[in-house]
Design a protein around this motif. Sequence first.
Motif, PDB file in Angstrom:
ATOM      1  N   ILE A 195      27.006  -1.430  30.077  1.00 23.43           N
ATOM      2  CA  ILE A 195      25.710  -2.106  30.081  1.00 23.43           C
ATOM      3  C   ILE A 195      24.585  -1.074  30.067  1.00 23.43           C
ATOM      4  O   ILE A 195      24.604  -0.101  30.824  1.00 23.43           O
ATOM      5  CB  ILE A 195      25.565  -3.018  31.317  1.00 23.43           C
ATOM      6  N   TYR A 196      23.607  -1.312  29.206  1.00 22.55           N
ATOM      7  CA  TYR A 196      22.437  -0.451  29.117  1.00 22.55           C
ATOM      8  C   TYR A 196      21.202  -1.272  29.478  1.00 22.55           C
ATOM      9  O   TYR A 196      21.011  -2.386  28.961  1.00 22.55           O
ATOM     10  CB  TYR A 196      22.300   0.125  27.703  1.00 22.55           C
ATOM     11  N   VAL A 197      20.375  -0.726  30.378  1.00 23.11           N
ATOM     12  CA  VAL A 197      19.201  -1.457  30.862  1.00 23.11           C
ATOM     13  C   VAL A 197      17.938  -0.626  30.663  1.00 23.11           C
ATOM     14  O   VAL A 197      17.997   0.566  30.361  1.00 23.11           O
ATOM     15  CB  VAL A 197      19.359  -1.824  32.356  1.00 23.11           C
ATOM     16  N   SER A 198      16.789  -1.297  30.826  1.00 21.22           N
ATOM     17  CA  SER A 198      15.503  -0.637  30.584  1.00 21.22           C
ATOM     18  C   SER A 198      14.462  -1.053  31.612  1.00 21.22           C
ATOM     19  O   SER A 198      14.478  -2.187  32.116  1.00 21.22           O
ATOM     20  CB  SER A 198      14.998  -0.995  29.177  1.00 21.22           C
ATOM     21  N   ARG A 199      13.556  -0.094  31.911  1.00 20.59           N
ATOM     22  CA  ARG A 199      12.380  -0.403  32.714  1.00 20.59           C
ATOM     23  C   ARG A 199      11.114  -0.298  31.869  1.00 20.59           C
ATOM     24  O   ARG A 199      10.019  -0.593  32.362  1.00 20.59           O
ATOM     25  CB  ARG A 199      12.275   0.586  33.887  1.00 20.59           C
ATOM     26  N   THR A 200      11.252   0.116  30.597  1.00 15.66           N
ATOM     27  CA  THR A 200      10.072   0.341  29.755  1.00 15.66           C
ATOM     28  C   THR A 200       9.882  -0.719  28.675  1.00 15.66           C
ATOM     29  O   THR A 200       8.832  -0.778  28.057  1.00 15.66           O
ATOM     30  CB  THR A 200      10.160   1.719  29.066  1.00 15.66           C
ATOM     31  N   HIS A 201      10.874  -1.545  28.435  1.00 12.51           N
ATOM     32  CA  HIS A 201      10.812  -2.514  27.334  1.00 12.51           C
ATOM     33  C   HIS A 201       9.714  -3.554  27.588  1.00 12.51           C
ATOM     34  O   HIS A 201       9.579  -4.063  28.707  1.00 12.51           O
ATOM     35  CB  HIS A 201      12.165  -3.218  27.196  1.00 12.51           C
ATOM     36  N   PRO A 202       8.905  -3.890  26.553  1.00 13.69           N
ATOM     37  CA  PRO A 202       7.861  -4.914  26.722  1.00 13.69           C
ATOM     38  C   PRO A 202       8.409  -6.257  27.197  1.00 13.69           C
ATOM     39  O   PRO A 202       7.727  -6.993  27.915  1.00 13.69           O
ATOM     40  CB  PRO A 202       7.253  -5.033  25.315  1.00 13.69           C
ATOM     41  N   GLU A 203       9.652  -6.584  26.806  1.00  8.73           N
ATOM     42  CA  GLU A 203      10.230  -7.866  27.215  1.00  8.73           C
ATOM     43  C   GLU A 203      10.425  -7.951  28.722  1.00  8.73           C
ATOM     44  O   GLU A 203      10.517  -9.047  29.265  1.00  8.73           O
ATOM     45  CB  GLU A 203      11.572  -8.085  26.505  1.00  8.73           C
ATOM     46  N   LEU A 204      10.515  -6.793  29.402  1.00 18.44           N
ATOM     47  CA  LEU A 204      10.623  -6.812  30.864  1.00 18.44           C
ATOM     48  C   LEU A 204       9.407  -7.501  31.456  1.00 18.44           C
ATOM     49  O   LEU A 204       9.521  -8.336  32.360  1.00 18.44           O
ATOM     50  CB  LEU A 204      10.748  -5.380  31.401  1.00 18.44           C
ATOM     51  N   VAL A 205       8.211  -7.168  30.929  1.00 18.03           N
ATOM     52  CA  VAL A 205       6.978  -7.784  31.421  1.00 18.03           C
ATOM     53  C   VAL A 205       6.982  -9.284  31.141  1.00 18.03           C
ATOM     54  O   VAL A 205       6.631 -10.097  32.001  1.00 18.03           O
ATOM     55  CB  VAL A 205       5.747  -7.115  30.772  1.00 18.03           C
ATOM     56  N   LYS A 206       7.416  -9.652  29.944  1.00 11.26           N
ATOM     57  CA  LYS A 206       7.457 -11.066  29.586  1.00 11.26           C
ATOM     58  C   LYS A 206       8.372 -11.846  30.520  1.00 11.26           C
ATOM     59  O   LYS A 206       8.015 -12.919  31.017  1.00 11.26           O
ATOM     60  CB  LYS A 206       7.929 -11.220  28.137  1.00 11.26           C
ATOM     61  N   ARG A 207       9.564 -11.301  30.768  1.00  5.63           N
ATOM     62  CA  ARG A 207      10.531 -11.996  31.638  1.00  5.63           C
ATOM     63  C   ARG A 207      10.015 -12.075  33.077  1.00  5.63           C
ATOM     64  O   ARG A 207      10.257 -13.065  33.770  1.00  5.63           O
ATOM     65  CB  ARG A 207      11.872 -11.276  31.602  1.00  5.63           C
ATOM     66  N   LEU A 208       9.294 -11.052  33.525  1.00  2.00           N
ATOM     67  CA  LEU A 208       8.735 -11.094  34.879  1.00  2.00           C
ATOM     68  C   LEU A 208       7.683 -12.192  35.000  1.00  2.00           C
ATOM     69  O   LEU A 208       7.593 -12.874  36.026  1.00  2.00           O
ATOM     70  CB  LEU A 208       8.134  -9.730  35.247  1.00  2.00           C
ATOM     71  N   PHE A 209       6.878 -12.373  33.953  1.00  2.87           N
ATOM     72  CA  PHE A 209       5.901 -13.467  33.957  1.00  2.87           C
ATOM     73  C   PHE A 209       6.627 -14.818  33.966  1.00  2.87           C
ATOM     74  O   PHE A 209       6.179 -15.767  34.617  1.00  2.87           O
ATOM     75  CB  PHE A 209       4.964 -13.369  32.757  1.00  2.87           C
ATOM     76  N   GLU A 210       7.729 -14.924  33.242  1.00  3.34           N
ATOM     77  CA  GLU A 210       8.506 -16.169  33.236  1.00  3.34           C
ATOM     78  C   GLU A 210       9.048 -16.483  34.626  1.00  3.34           C
ATOM     79  O   GLU A 210       9.124 -17.646  35.023  1.00  3.34           O
ATOM     80  CB  GLU A 210       9.656 -16.068  32.228  1.00  3.34           C
ATOM     81  N   GLN A 211       9.416 -15.437  35.368  1.00  2.00           N
ATOM     82  CA  GLN A 211       9.935 -15.637  36.717  1.00  2.00           C
ATOM     83  C   GLN A 211       8.834 -15.985  37.709  1.00  2.00           C
ATOM     84  O   GLN A 211       9.040 -16.774  38.631  1.00  2.00           O
ATOM     85  CB  GLN A 211      10.665 -14.371  37.195  1.00  2.00           C
ATOM     86  N   GLU A 212       7.662 -15.399  37.503  1.00  2.00           N
ATOM     87  CA  GLU A 212       6.598 -15.518  38.497  1.00  2.00           C
ATOM     88  C   GLU A 212       5.638 -16.678  38.219  1.00  2.00           C
ATOM     89  O   GLU A 212       5.032 -17.212  39.154  1.00  2.00           O
ATOM     90  CB  GLU A 212       5.817 -14.198  38.551  1.00  2.00           C
TER      91      GLU A 212
END
Length: 392
Positions: A195-212
């Motif tokens: 598994i490869y993960v990221s802290r820099t991908h723009p989709e991380l921000v999008k998914r965080l907004f979906e959660q919050e």
Amino acid sequence: MDRAEFIEALHLIEKEKGIDKEIIFEAIEASLVSACKKNFGSNQNIKVVIDRETGNVACYAQREVVEEVMDEQNEIDLMAARILNPSYQIGDTVDLEVTPRDFGRVAAQTAKQVVVQKFREAEREILYNQYITKEREVVTAIVQRKERRNIIVQMGKIDAVLAANEQIPGEQYNFMDRIKVYVLEVKQTPKGPQIYVSRTHPELVKRLFEQEVPEVHDGTVEIKSIAREAGSRTKIAVYSKDENVDALGACVGQNGYRVNVIVNELGGEKIDVINWSEDPKEFIAAALSPSKVLAVAINEAEQSAKIVVPDHQLSLAIGKEGQNARLSAKLTGWRIDIKSETQARETNFLAEDPVEETEDAAEEMTEIMEESAEAVETAAEETAVEETQEEA
């Protein structure tokens, strides 16, 4: 383990591990064919059959029925075949049992190896199926260790790789830190899922907004585009499908609570939330926030825009090292050229665009500049009032 216990164990494996016992039988038979060929020669056609009820193992040399034998290892003449069974015809296959004396011991060892192998394959497949569903999602991971420049994080039963280029610049990762990561890819390998993960991908921000933000999660508010420079600043354009819901307000939250939760999760990264508009002029002007925009002229053929801002806000519009203008361009998809109002007037900035050279366009540019002047005067008056109030 005797044959009866072996069959019972296969039933148990099928029930508890979800491994079809027929797959195990076939794998054992295929492995035993190789063992048989060591005794009888690799050129022979060998078949191994395990009785599914009793567990008995038999090894057969297969011969094709022919009129005249040319290959004694793989052929048998019709007369010899009919001694075994009168119904045989030319082209049929005869199975001659050639089970070696100690074949039971070999079969037991092979069966054990195959079962262990299938166990491992099944575990890998179960893990892969479990984690492939998390691809392109945000999960909470626990920092485990550093390997060269990579950070290894734990996701449930498996470790994931946070590569150096996927780490937020300047962010520290300490043992047992809990961090949110975006799952880039889940690959199946001989050693199991990788598994490869990221802290820099723009989709991380999008998914965080979906959660919050519930309105984003349920689709009422749509995230139209994101531009991100990880660790520094992100711009996000939002749009409400319901005219009664304020997209920007929903994402920011009361007193900025919702957006601040995301900012904190990203280590203090600044986030600008703006309203998306189908009108490119409005969208581009909003994207350049926090600076004010006096005029926008667009060239649709070249997907470029010329922007005029108040003199005192030119550096704010461009941003440190051009970041604000760069992110705005990425967010909108338009190439942006920014000038102060004084620069625009001195160079006839807006009128230089070749697309705007028609008579109608020239009139439009004149109107824009007039509106710009009025806007600047109004801004100056508001500033004067504010200064007076502060003095009072």
